[in-house]
Design a protein around this motif. Structure first.
Motif, mmCIF file in Angstrom:
data_model
loop_
_atom_site.group_PDB
_atom_site.id
_atom_site.type_symbol
_atom_site.label_atom_id
_atom_site.label_comp_id
_atom_site.label_asym_id
_atom_site.label_seq_id
_atom_site.Cartn_x
_atom_site.Cartn_y
_atom_site.Cartn_z
ATOM 1 N N ALA A 41 6.770 2.317 2.267
ATOM 2 C CA ALA A 41 6.528 3.536 3.022
ATOM 3 C C ALA A 41 5.029 3.787 3.178
ATOM 4 O O ALA A 41 4.214 3.246 2.437
ATOM 5 C CB ALA A 41 7.193 4.724 2.327
ATOM 6 N N TYR A 42 4.698 4.619 4.159
ATOM 7 C CA TYR A 42 3.305 5.030 4.321
ATOM 8 C C TYR A 42 2.894 5.856 3.103
ATOM 9 O O TYR A 42 3.619 6.748 2.674
ATOM 10 C CB TYR A 42 3.146 5.882 5.577
ATOM 11 N N ALA A 43 1.714 5.550 2.545
ATOM 12 C CA ALA A 43 1.280 6.255 1.342
ATOM 13 C C ALA A 43 -0.240 6.317 1.295
ATOM 14 O O ALA A 43 -0.935 5.395 1.717
ATOM 15 C CB ALA A 43 1.804 5.558 0.089
ATOM 16 N N LEU A 44 -0.739 7.450 0.772
ATOM 17 C CA LEU A 44 -2.183 7.619 0.590
ATOM 18 C C LEU A 44 -2.531 7.848 -0.865
ATOM 19 O O LEU A 44 -3.643 8.235 -1.187
ATOM 20 C CB LEU A 44 -2.682 8.813 1.426
ATOM 21 N N SER A 45 -1.607 7.598 -1.767
ATOM 22 C CA SER A 45 -1.817 7.892 -3.172
ATOM 23 C C SER A 45 -2.861 6.956 -3.779
ATOM 24 O O SER A 45 -2.850 5.737 -3.535
ATOM 25 C CB SER A 45 -0.502 7.743 -3.945
ATOM 26 N N PRO A 46 -3.771 7.496 -4.610
ATOM 27 C CA PRO A 46 -4.744 6.636 -5.307
ATOM 28 C C PRO A 46 -4.083 5.747 -6.344
ATOM 29 O O PRO A 46 -4.716 4.827 -6.862
ATOM 30 C CB PRO A 46 -5.699 7.643 -5.958
ATOM 31 N N ASN A 47 -2.816 6.018 -6.656
ATOM 32 C CA ASN A 47 -2.090 5.208 -7.627
ATOM 33 C C ASN A 47 -1.229 4.134 -6.977
ATOM 34 O O ASN A 47 -0.395 3.522 -7.632
ATOM 35 C CB ASN A 47 -1.215 6.101 -8.503
ATOM 36 N N LEU A 48 -1.415 3.941 -5.673
ATOM 37 C CA LEU A 48 -0.672 2.919 -4.952
ATOM 38 C C LEU A 48 -1.643 2.054 -4.150
ATOM 39 O O LEU A 48 -2.738 2.494 -3.793
ATOM 40 C CB LEU A 48 0.345 3.564 -4.001
ATOM 41 N N ALA A 49 -1.200 0.823 -3.868
ATOM 42 C CA ALA A 49 -1.994 -0.040 -2.987
ATOM 43 C C ALA A 49 -2.002 0.577 -1.587
ATOM 44 O O ALA A 49 -1.052 1.245 -1.199
ATOM 45 C CB ALA A 49 -1.392 -1.439 -2.966
ATOM 46 N N PRO A 50 -3.094 0.358 -0.838
ATOM 47 C CA PRO A 50 -4.251 -0.475 -1.168
ATOM 48 C C PRO A 50 -5.371 0.252 -1.920
ATOM 49 O O PRO A 50 -6.280 -0.399 -2.419
ATOM 50 C CB PRO A 50 -4.745 -0.908 0.215
ATOM 51 N N ILE A 51 -5.314 1.600 -1.983
ATOM 52 C CA ILE A 51 -6.408 2.318 -2.651
ATOM 53 C C ILE A 51 -6.522 1.900 -4.107
ATOM 54 O O ILE A 51 -7.624 1.670 -4.629
ATOM 55 C CB ILE A 51 -6.194 3.842 -2.545
ATOM 56 N N LEU A 52 -5.398 1.787 -4.787
ATOM 57 C CA LEU A 52 -5.412 1.418 -6.204
ATOM 58 C C LEU A 52 -6.130 0.093 -6.437
ATOM 59 O O LEU A 52 -6.900 -0.051 -7.387
ATOM 60 C CB LEU A 52 -3.972 1.336 -6.720
ATOM 61 N N LEU A 53 -5.888 -0.862 -5.552
ATOM 62 C CA LEU A 53 -6.466 -2.195 -5.732
ATOM 63 C C LEU A 53 -7.985 -2.174 -5.692
ATOM 64 O O LEU A 53 -8.639 -3.002 -6.327
ATOM 65 C CB LEU A 53 -5.938 -3.135 -4.639
ATOM 66 N N SER A 54 -8.538 -1.226 -4.949
ATOM 67 C CA SER A 54 -9.997 -1.150 -4.833
ATOM 68 C C SER A 54 -10.640 -0.418 -6.000
ATOM 69 O O SER A 54 -11.871 -0.315 -6.068
ATOM 70 C CB SER A 54 -10.374 -0.453 -3.518
#
Length: 350
Positions: A41-54
């Motif tokens: 699903a579309y997600a903007l959470s800092p605990n999910l990829a891709p943000i988490l990976l960075s």
């Protein structure tokens, strides 16, 4: 579940040690792992990829930031406040730049009074937008300025998730906005329980260009109306709320429909077979209806179509004897036809 067993997401949250196997993986393998970490699903959470990976370590950040495929899909939520809006604009610009020109798939959830803000976010990337998912009728209205003032050369798909509005006026406004979709649109998918009065769309040029539709309809007349509006349609998946049968259907030939999936809780489904001629049909899938063997045979003979795959699936009412007889006759007419029955879940009667 044993608390000692960690999901891939939990393992990613923990920073890898410098000497760990993860930190020593070649970049090519790391990239493949990153792709599999993306949520469905579309997600903007800092605990999910891709943000988490960075955020794990420098090496992971450099790898993820330079992987445009990780940043092709984004949920755009536009805040009402000016302060929050400025932060959001910077955030989305950074995200979208990382896509490096690849086609973008965007979900939109915002109010109609955010039209200008939404356009300002997306307009620099208009040539990349290939699909939009509207999470509400308000989001469709908010995107109206984008469609009116912006060229979207790569735009091909729209998905609708929720009812268009709680009030008649809300639905009318959303329908008006949908009618202004670019004529580059080829695929329309309506998710969940949403039905449309197709005659509200009959003046909309976008129908003439559609090739793929997934949509719930009210009755058999809507199927024919949809096919008339969409002469280039090649794939249709629909569920009917009912079939009236009291008003005769005018015969219709559609030259381009190749794949048709349909379900309807009715015993008079044969009225559609009697009305339609589909000379290009290759795949037919049916669910939740009383199968009409005689009418289907007449439909096949009349259409003279290159049918390759017939799927009589969940809820198709046929006895075992009817299935054997039908399969023999269909294959005798079309020797290369593959016939598939859902034996486990089909209804047995008689």
């Amino acid at each position: 579940m044993d608390s000692r067993i960690k999901s891939p997401g939990q393992q990613l949250i923990e920073k890898p040690d410098n000497g760990s196997a993860l930190s020593c993986l070649p970049v090519e393998i790391l990239r493949q792992i990153f792709i599999h970490c993306l949520p469905d699903a579309y997600a903007l959470s800092p605990n999910l990829a891709p943000i988490l990976l960075s955020r794990i370590c420098r090496r992971w950040r450099e790898t993820s930031v330079n992987m445009p495929t990780l940043w092709r899909k984004v949920l755009v939520v536009v805040p009402a406040g000016d302060g929050d809006w400025k932060k959001s604009a910077v955030f989305y610009d950074l995200w979208l730049k990382r896509s490096q020109g690849l086609p973008l798939s965007i979900a939109i959830d915002c109010s109609p009074n955010c039209k200008d803000k939404l356009r300002n976010i997306l307009q620099p990337y208009n040539t990349q937008i290939s699909s939009i998912e509207f999470l509400s009728g308000d989001a469709i209205i908010a995107a109206e300025l984008l469609f009116e003032t912006t060229d979207l050369p790569a735009f091909r798909e729209v998905r609708l998730h929720r009812p268009l509005g709680d009030r008649v006026n809300d639905e009318t406004d959303a329908i008006r906005s949908l009618s202004r979709l670019p004529c580059t649109l080829r695929t329309l998918k309506v998710i969940k329980e949403i039905s449309f009065d197709l005659f509200n769309y009959s003046v909309c040029d976008v129908w003439a260009h559609l090739t793929t539709i997934k949509m719930n309809l009210y009755e058999e007349h809507d199927v024919l109306q949809l096919l008339r509006l969409c002469p280039k349609l090649s794939s249709l998946k629909t569920r009917l709320s009912s079939i009236d049968g009291s008003i005769p259907l005018q015969p219709l030939t559609h030259m381009n429909l190749q794949s048709w999936s349909i379900s309807c809780f009715t015993e008079i489904f044969h009225v559609l077979f009697n009305a339609l001629t589909l000379p290009a049909l290759r795949v037919l899938e049916a669910h939740y209806l009383v199968w009409c063997h005689k009418e289907f045979m007449a439909f096949l003979a009349r259409s003279d179509c290159p049918l390759e795959h017939l799927i009589l699936g969940f809820g198709v009412m046929m006895t075992e004897r009817e299935r054997r007889k039908a399969k023999r006759e269909y294959i005798a007419l079309l020797p290369s036809l593959e016939v598939e029955f859902d034996v486990v879940t089909a209804y047995h009667y008689g």
